[in-house]
Design an enzyme around this catalytic site. Sequence first.
Site, short mmCIF file in Angstrom:
data_model
loop_
_atom_site.label_atom_id
_atom_site.label_comp_id
_atom_site.label_asym_id
_atom_site.label_seq_id
_atom_site.Cartn_x
_atom_site.Cartn_y
_atom_site.Cartn_z
N GLU A 1 -14.54 8.39 -17.30
CA GLU A 1 -14.75 7.16 -16.53
C GLU A 1 -16.09 7.08 -15.81
O GLU A 1 -16.16 6.55 -14.70
CB GLU A 1 -13.60 6.98 -15.53
CG GLU A 1 -12.26 6.77 -16.22
CD GLU A 1 -11.11 6.54 -15.26
OE1 GLU A 1 -10.24 5.73 -15.57
OE2 GLU A 1 -11.07 7.22 -14.19
C1 ACM Z 1 -8.32 9.91 -16.54
O1 ACM Z 1 -7.18 9.45 -16.45
N1 ACM Z 1 -9.32 9.29 -15.96
C2 ACM Z 1 -8.60 11.14 -17.26
#
Ligand code: ACM
Length: 640
Positions: free
Chosen positions: A449
């Site tokens: 992310e």
């Molecule tokens: C995640 O759920 N950002 C690995």
Amino acid sequence: MSTPKFRLEATWVDHGEEPAKMKLALTNLSGADLKNFRLSYTGLMRAKADVETQNATFVKRFANFHQFDPLDNVVVADGETWEFSITNLTGNAQHRMDGPKSGYVTLEDGTHVDVDTGDLQIEGRPSEFAGNLIPEGKLTDPISVVPWPNHVAVSDFDVPPVVLCAADGTSAEEKRAINAVAALAKRLKYELPDRLRLTDVPGGRKLTLVHNAVLASEAYELSFAKAEVVLTYGDKAGLNYGLITLSHMMDGAKAEPTKFKFPTSGEIKDAPRYEWRGSHLDVSRQFYPTDAVERFIDILAWNKLNKFHWHLSDDEGWRVEIKGYPNLTKDGAVMGEGHEMPAQLGAGHKSTGGFYTQEEIKELIIHGQALNVEIMPELDIPGHCNAVLAAYPELRDPDEPEDNYRSIQGYPNNAINPGIPATYKFIETVMEEISDLFPSKYIHVGGDEVDEESWLQSPAAQKVMNEERLNGTLQLQAHFLGKVQKTIRKKGKIVGGWDEVSHGGGIDKEGGTLLFAWQKPEVGLELAEQGYDVVMTPGQAYYLDMAQSPVWQEAGAFWAGYASPEKTYTYEAAGEFPDHLKGRLKGVQACIWSEHLITRQVFNHQVFPRLNAIAEAGWTEKENKDWPRFAAQCRLLPRL
Ligand code: ACM
């Protein structure tokens, strides 16, 4: 805790025609007028920069932390309620815990008083509760063992013996193993009588241990007779698991004697399906003290889960002592008024957080080793680094504009910067200390992310992109993680990471680079095709923060839909993997993200029995899995 002086209740208004709105109602129970105050609260339906308010003024938002003021001259008398509403939020609420999770009022004199928060209710819709998600179930054999063994041929049964007693000739090493499991069982379920004993007692049954080096690692065999149980094992892990299976059967037969018995003839021959049977725990969004982590490791062991993926850092807190960077735990592990980081996700105005010292971690590692649970640390870089940057602002590019991108969780500029030398000194020090501390061959570096706008306005990062001919955030991320991989390899370790580590060209796959496929099941297959080793942990089935049903009154997140216990149980990670890639699939893992898990009750509601279901997926071959049998057994298993 004293009786709360204020209560904050929220209602979700979504009639479809207009953007959804959250109505908030603060009731004053303080015994005095409330005026010239400010309300702060934390909640996952975040106000956007252009939030619209009715009857309040928006002050600020930082990730999930919000502040609102009443309009001028508002006086809320004792017992009265101040109501306001906000429109233009980042999400569309689906469940009762999507409203304010915590909050506080700042009074005229500058003091802060925490408020109680109620569930988010939905306007104009029946607001149902999911009820019981586990059916009565149906046993295939009258014994209690989770995960179910891979070969069960037991035929005669009786009430359980008083206790299983080590036979004469049991070695000191074997007695240590018996003691470890007896102590484990007692810690987890002291309400049930002893299962194992080192010395004889009338009414006890003889337990003979036989070492046979031919058995695979973690495998064991049990043979049952009226006067004796024989446990054959190949290594310490197999011995541990054989003793745990016996303890489960003793528990069942003692706790529910009409349903479960103890075998007096026949055999169990057992070995795990996958080598990686894991659970992750996010100790950043909520901090779990050392004794809770120890109990969590016990629970993993009891379920024959052998890997603990310890998510030790995230935007909300850095949780591991690093001697070379003391501010990580001085400023990066605590939130609340007067700290670098404001309250988030369940915290009020008081200092909230914590961290583990290296000494505490060493003890937890030893605790896990005795029970065949390996601890893999995760330090989430380069994104999810708000806490790091709160502690060490010098890890920012000073020429990067503030708040020029926001992560999916709403944190501004939360990635450490691959364009400045200080970042590499930080990585060297942290990875060196972590590699020395944890015996696991894997260091998990996160990699998830990173916002797609990260670094694009950082001159230092742009310079690296130009020099290395990198095109955009993802390629720079891969370049950076490749350098981190070199640092980690110098310490003799292997990189683990989330699936995005493969983006932008990825990192070197040789030597067992292990990626965790979380975004959806297909990603696991793609990673294996690219040459990575893979652990399957898809949000749609194995994220235990997800709600268990679509109904409003269930707790949990919804980005990946919902996962009932039956869905989690029946999900098959090997799904589409062709034979030639099956070797790359190392196993399965639960993920316990803790944004929603603000109390122990919510934790237990979300985690059990889905964690047990994943344990069974990791251990039990597909053809031996059976949802009705699991449902009939899972209620006996311990919770945190
Ligand atoms: C995640 O759920 N950002 C690995």
